[in-house]
Scaffold this active site. Structure first.
Site, PDB file in Angstrom:
ATOM      1  N   HIS A 135     -11.933 -50.914  37.051  1.00  0.00           N
ATOM      2  CA  HIS A 135     -10.939 -50.077  37.735  1.00  0.00           C
ATOM      3  C   HIS A 135      -9.564 -50.408  37.131  1.00  0.00           C
ATOM      4  O   HIS A 135      -9.352 -51.531  36.673  1.00  0.00           O
ATOM      5  CB  HIS A 135     -10.969 -50.467  39.215  1.00  0.00           C
ATOM      6  CG  HIS A 135     -10.168 -49.618  40.134  1.00  0.00           C
ATOM      7  ND1 HIS A 135      -8.817 -49.768  40.304  1.00  0.00           N
ATOM      8  CD2 HIS A 135     -10.528 -48.613  40.959  1.00  0.00           C
ATOM      9  CE1 HIS A 135      -8.377 -48.898  41.211  1.00  0.00           C
ATOM     10  NE2 HIS A 135      -9.398 -48.178  41.620  1.00  0.00           N
ATOM     11  N   ASP A 212     -13.921 -58.785  40.894  1.00  0.00           N
ATOM     12  CA  ASP A 212     -13.400 -57.679  41.689  1.00  0.00           C
ATOM     13  C   ASP A 212     -14.543 -57.229  42.597  1.00  0.00           C
ATOM     14  O   ASP A 212     -15.499 -56.598  42.139  1.00  0.00           O
ATOM     15  CB  ASP A 212     -12.946 -56.556  40.749  1.00  0.00           C
ATOM     16  CG  ASP A 212     -12.518 -55.305  41.505  1.00  0.00           C
ATOM     17  OD1 ASP A 212     -12.770 -55.220  42.720  1.00  0.00           O
ATOM     18  OD2 ASP A 212     -11.948 -54.396  40.865  1.00  0.00           O
ATOM     19  N   GLN A 215     -15.965 -53.094  45.549  1.00  0.00           N
ATOM     20  CA  GLN A 215     -17.106 -52.216  45.828  1.00  0.00           C
ATOM     21  C   GLN A 215     -18.377 -52.991  46.140  1.00  0.00           C
ATOM     22  O   GLN A 215     -19.425 -52.381  46.340  1.00  0.00           O
ATOM     23  CB  GLN A 215     -17.374 -51.291  44.617  1.00  0.00           C
ATOM     24  CG  GLN A 215     -16.246 -50.350  44.277  1.00  0.00           C
ATOM     25  CD  GLN A 215     -16.009 -49.269  45.340  1.00  0.00           C
ATOM     26  OE1 GLN A 215     -16.815 -49.069  46.240  1.00  0.00           O
ATOM     27  NE2 GLN A 215     -14.884 -48.585  45.236  1.00  0.00           N
ATOM     28  N   LYS A 238     -12.143 -50.643  52.602  1.00  0.00           N
ATOM     29  CA  LYS A 238     -13.417 -50.179  52.037  1.00  0.00           C
ATOM     30  C   LYS A 238     -14.609 -50.750  52.801  1.00  0.00           C
ATOM     31  O   LYS A 238     -15.753 -50.559  52.418  1.00  0.00           O
ATOM     32  CB  LYS A 238     -13.515 -50.572  50.561  1.00  0.00           C
ATOM     33  CG  LYS A 238     -12.524 -49.806  49.669  1.00  0.00           C
ATOM     34  CD  LYS A 238     -12.781 -50.101  48.224  1.00  0.00           C
ATOM     35  CE  LYS A 238     -11.617 -49.735  47.328  1.00  0.00           C
ATOM     36  NZ  LYS A 238     -11.533 -48.308  47.043  1.00  0.00           N
ATOM     37  N   CYS A 378      -9.743 -43.784  38.885  1.00  0.00           N
ATOM     38  CA  CYS A 378      -9.028 -44.960  38.358  1.00  0.00           C
ATOM     39  C   CYS A 378      -9.849 -45.708  37.315  1.00  0.00           C
ATOM     40  O   CYS A 378      -9.743 -46.946  37.206  1.00  0.00           O
ATOM     41  CB  CYS A 378      -8.587 -45.913  39.467  1.00  0.00           C
ATOM     42  SG  CYS A 378      -7.433 -45.180  40.606  1.00  0.00           S
TER      43      CYS A 378
HETATM   44  N1  PMP Z   1     -11.401 -52.286  42.173  1.00  0.00           N
HETATM   45  C1  PMP Z   1     -12.357 -51.392  42.437  1.00  0.00           C
HETATM   46  C2  PMP Z   1     -13.699 -51.536  41.776  1.00  0.00           C
HETATM   47  C3  PMP Z   1     -12.090 -50.338  43.310  1.00  0.00           C
HETATM   48  O1  PMP Z   1     -13.043 -49.430  43.558  1.00  0.00           O
HETATM   49  C4  PMP Z   1     -10.819 -50.248  43.916  1.00  0.00           C
HETATM   50  C5  PMP Z   1     -10.486 -49.117  44.880  1.00  0.00           C
HETATM   51  N2  PMP Z   1     -10.842 -47.856  44.422  1.00  0.00           N
HETATM   52  C6  PMP Z   1      -9.868 -51.210  43.618  1.00  0.00           C
HETATM   53  C7  PMP Z   1     -10.194 -52.218  42.738  1.00  0.00           C
HETATM   54  C8  PMP Z   1      -8.495 -51.183  44.218  1.00  0.00           C
HETATM   55  O2  PMP Z   1      -8.552 -51.402  45.584  1.00  0.00           O
HETATM   56  P1  PMP Z   1      -7.246 -51.197  46.480  1.00  0.00           P
HETATM   57  O3  PMP Z   1      -6.759 -49.809  46.196  1.00  0.00           O
HETATM   58  O4  PMP Z   1      -7.750 -51.353  47.882  1.00  0.00           O
HETATM   59  O5  PMP Z   1      -6.255 -52.228  46.083  1.00  0.00           O
END
Ligand code: PMP
Length: 433
Positions: A135, A212, A215, A238, A378
């Protein structure tokens, strides 16, 4: 309309649909009266009544700023906030409660490590190993750190079926590698990465590992001690919790040695006009008023998830994903991104040569009440590698049902017939039209 008949669903793998009653928003109707079918859970999930009540209960009865006051409400809020920290500690099996730092989310957590650990430890020529499926939150902070420190970024590629290329990983991991930052689950491909193997190999090469878990923590059991990860980041929103809160886990010795990232109230021990000394963990990394109520809400979300059981949630999502995957794979011209269901969690992204993802999302919403994500999620570099600019993503959680998947499939078939009827080739859209 063509009706797709995927292999029968194994209902014994599913959670009881009655838990939907805990989620008030699921009885909403959208787009002129369609019952809401919420399949955008990888972006953010919905909240059960238990979390909503926990949050409003704080505002109604116990709210005050934490740590500073001697009065009753401040003591009550502090107790609840610190209890939330212990809840997170147990949820990921951390050794110490002060290894849990409340942040605003995964992005904030990763930036904290890239800034604090990165700036203090990375030297010109040191390598940071990432993957092409990260991401932007786990790419950009490292690009910024590399620009500040002269470190070099390397990226593990993926195999043709969308899994991490572990042979390439073995080659890219060298004595120069100081840090490995990798997602446990890809938010676009759904792939579950072999974190234990990555950590063991990285440690053997002398590198630290950040996972990270944005997910994965909401969908799979997480055990930081079993995995031996050095840092782990995830977000409350999430996993049925409020937005505005996330977690950075770090091993005590590493966090102790790192300089604070943000300066301000709470993170200090003593302040003079020209200098300060840092507070002990975890306050050292929680400058300013922390996300008090979101953290308490996240604690209630963890209670809920634990009551249902992470393993049962994973089983439910896998079955829905298999069902959706098999149905979608029967649609001619539709390309599913990522590996077969056994290597993934509860999401399926797809693209269609002649139909833009936004068209799918729009029609699914307007005519079927189905909420999905359309865009690059993203993960722009990953989409570029896959030769597309956007995809449509359906992502499931514990409250989704096979009937909702049926509706998704019905909608996808309808979009296909609407925009790309067999034999008629619509003019291809330009990428960002
Ligand atoms: N890493 C991953 C794999 C994600 O899916 C996301 C959220 N789409 C993020 C990081 C970022 O999370 P946040 O917007 O809650 O900071």
């Amino acid at each position: 309309m063509t009706v797709i008949a995927p292999n029968a669903i194994d209902r014994s793998a599913l959670l009881p649909a009655s838990l939907r009653d805990d989620f008030p928003i699921l009885s909403e109707h959208v787009a002129g009266g369609h019952p809401l079918i919420f399949l955008d859970n990888a972006a953010s999930t919905q909240r059960p009544r238990q979390v909503i009540d926990a949050v409003s209960g704080v505002y109604e009865r116990t709210y005050a700023n934490v740590h500073r006051g001697i009065h009753t409400l401040s003591e009550l809020s502090t107790e609840q906030y610190e209890h939330a920290r212990q809840k997170v500690q147990a949820f990921i099996n951390a050794e110490h409660f002060h290894e849990i730092i409340f942040t605003s989310g995964t992005t904030d957590s990763i930036n904290t490590v890239a800034r604090s650990w990165g700036d203090a430890n990375l030297r010109p020529g040191d390598e940071v190993l990432l993957t092409v499926m990260e991401h932007h939150s786990n790419l950009v902070p490292w690009q910024q750190a590399a620009a500040r420190t002269g470190a070099v970024l390397k990226h593990v590629p993926i195999t043709d079926d969308g899994r991490l290329d572990m042979e390439a990983f073995d080659q890219l991991l060298t004595k120069r590698t100081k840090f490995v930052a990798v997602t446990e689950v890809s938010n676009t491909l759904g792939t579950i990465n072999p974190i234990a193997e990555i950590v063991a190999k990285a440690h053997a090469a002398g590198a630290l590992v950040l996972v990270d878990a944005a997910q994965s923590a909401p969908h799979l059991p997480t055990d930081v001690r079993a995995l031996d990860v050095d840092f782990l980041a995830f977000s409350g929103h999430k996993m049925l919790g409020p937005s505005g809160v996330g977690v950075l886990y770090g091993k005590e010795a590493l966090l102790d040695a790192m300089p604070p990232f943000l300066g301000g109230g709470s993170m200090i021990n003593e302040v003079k006009l020209d200098r300060f000394t840092s507070a002990a963990l975890p306050a050292k990394f929680e400058a300013g008023t922390p996300p008090i109520v979101p953290a308490i809400g996240m604690s209630a979300a963890i209670d809920y998830l634990e009551q249902v059981g992470l393993a049962a949630i994973h089983r439910h999502e896998r079955e829905l994903t298999r069902y959706a995957y098999e149905a979608l794979s029967q649609i001619e011209g539709l390309r599913i991104l990522g590996p077969s269901p056994e290597y993934r969690t509860g999401l399926v992204s797809f693209s269609f040569d002649r139909i833009h993802a936004h068209e799918f999302a729009q029609v699914l919403n307007d005519q079927f009440g189905v909420a999905v994500r359309a865009g690059h999620h993203c993960t722009q570099p990953l989409h570029t590698l896959l030769g597309i600019t956007a995809s449509t993503r359906a992502s499931f959680y514990l409250y989704n049902t096979p009937e909702e998947v049926d509706r998704l499939i019905e909608g996808v078939v309808a979009v296909q017939e609407m925009f790309a009827p067999k034999g008629r080739h619509r003019k291809r859209r330009k990428p960002d039209e």
